[in-house]
Scaffold this motif. Structure first.
Motif, short mmCIF file in Angstrom:
data_model
loop_
_atom_site.label_atom_id
_atom_site.label_comp_id
_atom_site.label_asym_id
_atom_site.label_seq_id
_atom_site.Cartn_x
_atom_site.Cartn_y
_atom_site.Cartn_z
N PRO A 317 15.85 14.49 26.97
CA PRO A 317 15.15 13.53 26.11
C PRO A 317 14.16 14.22 25.18
O PRO A 317 13.68 15.34 25.46
N LEU A 318 13.83 13.54 24.09
CA LEU A 318 12.79 14.03 23.19
C LEU A 318 11.42 13.78 23.79
O LEU A 318 10.49 14.59 23.61
N SER A 319 11.27 12.66 24.49
CA SER A 319 9.98 12.33 25.11
C SER A 319 10.21 11.30 26.21
O SER A 319 11.29 10.73 26.34
N GLY A 320 9.16 11.05 26.98
CA GLY A 320 9.23 10.07 28.05
C GLY A 320 9.46 10.70 29.40
O GLY A 320 9.66 11.92 29.53
N THR A 321 9.42 9.89 30.45
CA THR A 321 9.58 10.38 31.82
C THR A 321 10.56 9.52 32.61
O THR A 321 10.72 8.32 32.36
N ILE A 322 11.22 10.18 33.56
CA ILE A 322 12.10 9.51 34.52
C ILE A 322 11.69 9.97 35.91
O ILE A 322 11.66 11.17 36.18
N THR A 323 11.34 9.02 36.78
CA THR A 323 11.00 9.38 38.14
C THR A 323 11.94 8.65 39.10
O THR A 323 12.32 7.51 38.87
N LEU A 324 12.32 9.36 40.16
CA LEU A 324 13.18 8.81 41.20
C LEU A 324 12.48 8.99 42.53
O LEU A 324 12.20 10.14 42.94
N ASP A 325 12.11 7.89 43.16
CA ASP A 325 11.32 7.91 44.39
C ASP A 325 10.05 8.74 44.22
O ASP A 325 9.64 9.50 45.11
N GLY A 326 9.44 8.63 43.02
CA GLY A 326 8.17 9.30 42.75
C GLY A 326 8.29 10.71 42.25
O GLY A 326 7.30 11.30 41.81
N ASP A 327 9.50 11.31 42.30
CA ASP A 327 9.69 12.68 41.83
C ASP A 327 10.17 12.67 40.38
O ASP A 327 11.07 11.90 40.01
N ASP A 328 9.59 13.54 39.56
CA ASP A 328 9.95 13.64 38.15
C ASP A 328 11.29 14.37 38.01
O ASP A 328 11.42 15.53 38.39
N ILE A 329 12.30 13.67 37.49
CA ILE A 329 13.62 14.28 37.28
C ILE A 329 13.97 14.33 35.79
O ILE A 329 15.14 14.51 35.44
N THR A 330 12.96 14.20 34.92
CA THR A 330 13.19 14.02 33.49
C THR A 330 14.07 15.11 32.90
O THR A 330 14.98 14.82 32.11
N ARG A 331 13.82 16.34 33.27
CA ARG A 331 14.56 17.45 32.66
C ARG A 331 15.26 18.31 33.71
O ARG A 331 15.46 19.51 33.53
N GLN A 332 15.65 17.67 34.79
CA GLN A 332 16.37 18.37 35.83
C GLN A 332 17.83 18.55 35.46
O GLN A 332 18.39 17.77 34.67
N SER A 333 18.47 19.57 36.02
CA SER A 333 19.91 19.77 35.81
C SER A 333 20.68 18.70 36.58
O SER A 333 20.15 18.10 37.53
#
Length: 520
Positions: A317-333
């Motif tokens: 993403p260009l910006s913003g956040t994604i969390t799954l069960d409280g863990d940040d996965i925004t730029r994970q593989s």
């Protein structure tokens, strides 16, 4: 008032008689006989794998029958290749597009019968032909667009225009609505009626009951390679489903009211650019709690694909956040995202869901190989036992676990993908177009498993362009338009309100518009 005289069709009936086709021990077509009459839409109804496409591939010269004959009026046809079929006036719109992605629309239109002289291709004539047909049948397509840049709905239009360009009298549509939005399906139905009224014969291969009842003049039902009966268009969906599957089928998703828990997926201010650099997801916010199904509804091409791929980790993403069960996965593989508890059913299973040449057993462990290997070697016994369990649990219809996945029907291929994703504990199940190109019997099963996963406390996010599916599965509906969530509404929101929201109108404005129209 005198009733208008209906002109009798001038083209002869195209008849298939006693067509049988075997692949080893499998009899795909078993002495099938049908008549295809100009001026009528003949629906060939049956589950995926019933033998419908095999029969039409024989009619189009792609396969040779082992027994039986094809006649055009009094003349017997010997069709050994598509060129001979087209010369006889037969055209086919294939389920899986037969287009060259790196060619333009105009270039694809003239493949095999290129206009021009002196070895030079006259693309101006090709462009003109595309525009003429587009205007005549209201199938707007840019003749200079590269096919690989077009949404699947527009690629389907190109397939249809290719068949029409040959002036075919007998048109075969092989599952043409599998990749279309509800709006595009309605447009296609109008095109089919228009072609019928011109005196053409339409063969409409499908497993979608609503479409059959809407457009058919004649219905032939095929099950396991045999014609099991004919039906009237007035037959109920339940009657048609029972003929297709050979048993009564529930057309409603059986589920209790959801009891959502804590938020598991939280998306905040997410912005994603498409490969062309355009903003596809625009400051999107969405929360999915454990124990609920949120369905994203919208016309295809409004950022749903980019959102799903960003959640998986194949787009950044260009910006913003994604969390799954409280863990940040925004730029994970993708590998780390899957390990974090994401289960992913892609919108295109052939491209992203499995390796077609690999066996069922191999595909069932593709994203979890660590569990099935020891000191760098695969544990073949464990893989075989896992396959045995999953095949039984998910009712995957196959000869054996060693069978390649690309030899299965669409419904069974999708079962393989879902079985793999549900074989481990999940925080989030993300399923894009989970029943695209899947028959009614398999849809019933797939929906039931998705609901079971919800009831286990998993957060479930469904992306679907099928409004019937959205209305049946959703606990809440998030409507997406031009990369934004227009609104999140209850699953019992009226369809006309959802339709207006899918055009970018807010829930409040949609309600007011509907209220105003009913008072006029």
């Amino acid at each position: 008032m005198t009733a208008p005289t209906i002109k009798a069709p001038v083209a002869p009936v195209l008849s298939l008689s006693g067509i049988t086709k075997r692949f080893g021990s499998l009899t795909a077509n078993d002495s099938i006989s049908i008549d295809i009459t100009p001026g009528k839409i003949h629906c060939l109804l049956g589950e995926n794998g019933a033998g419908k496409s095999t029969l039409m591939n024989i009619l189009f010269g792609l396969l040779a029958p082992d027994e039986g004959e094809i006649r055009l009026g009094e003349r017997q046809l010997s069709l050994t290749n598509p060129k001979q079929a087209m010369a006889a006036g037969i055209g086919m719109v294939h389920q899986h597009f037969m287009l060259i992605p790196v060619f333009t629309v105009a270039e694809n239109m003239v493949l095999g019968h290129e206009p021009g002289s002196g070895g030079l291709l006259d693309l101006n004539s090709a462009r003109k032909r595309v525009r003429e047909l587009s205007e005549r049948y209201r199938l707007e397509v840019d003749p200079d667009a590269l096919v690989e840049d077009l949404p699947v709905g527009i690629q389907q239009r190109v397939e249809i225009l290719k068949a029409l360009a040959n002036d075919a009298t007998y048109l075969i549509f092989d599952e043409p609505t599998a990749v279309l939005t509800p709006q595009e399906i309605d447009e296609l139905m109008e095109v089919m009626r228009s072609l019928r009224d011109e005196g053409r014969a339409i063969v409409f291969i499908t497993h979608k009951l609503r479409e059959v009842r809407e457009v058919a003049d004649e219905i032939t039902v095929i099950r396991r390679g045999k014609v099991v009966g004919e039906a009237l268009p007035s037959a109920s969906q339940a009657e048609l489903a029972s003929m297709m599957v050979g048993r009564s089928v529930s057309l409603q998703v059986a589920k209790e009211k959801a009891t959502p828990g804590e938020p598991r997926l939280v998306i905040e201010d997410l912005t994603v650019a498409s490969p062309s650099g355009q903003v596809a997801v625009d400051q999107l916010d969405l929360t999915v709690r454990g124990g609920e199904i949120v369905c994203i509804a919208g016309v295809q091409g409004n950022g749903q694909t980019e959102l799903a791929e960003t959640l998986l980790g194949t787009m950044t993403p260009l910006s913003g956040t994604i969390t799954l069960d409280g863990d940040d996965i925004t730029r994970q593989s993708p590998a780390k995202t899957l390990k974090a508890g994401l289960g992913y059913v892609p919108e295109d299973r052939h491209r992203d869901g499995f390796v077609g040449e690999f066996s069922i057993a191999e595909n069932l462990v593709l994203d979890n190989l660590d569990e099935y290997s020891k000191r760098g070697s695969l544990q073949l016994g464990l893989i075989a036992e896992n396959a045995r369990q999953r095949i039984e649990e998910f009712d995957i219809r196959a000869g054996s676990a060693t069978q390649p996945v690309n030899s299965l029907s669409g419904g069974n291929q999708q079962k393989v993908v879902l079985a793999r994703e549900l074989s481990r504990p999940l925080s989030l199940l993300l399923a894009s177009q989970p029943t695209r190109g899947v028959d009614v019997g398999a849809i019933e099963f797939l929906h039931s498993r998705i609901v079971s996963e919800r009831d286990n406390g998993t957060a479930v996010l469904i992306v679907s362009t099928e409004l019937e599916e959205v209305e049946s599965l959703a606990d809440r509906i998030a409507v997406m338009y031009r990369g934004r969530i227009v609104g999140v509404v209850d699953s019992d929101t009226p369809r006309d309100v959802l339709g207006l929201m899918m055009a970018g109108i807010s829930y409040e404005e949609a309600l007011a518009t509907i209220k105003e129209s009913t008072h006029e």
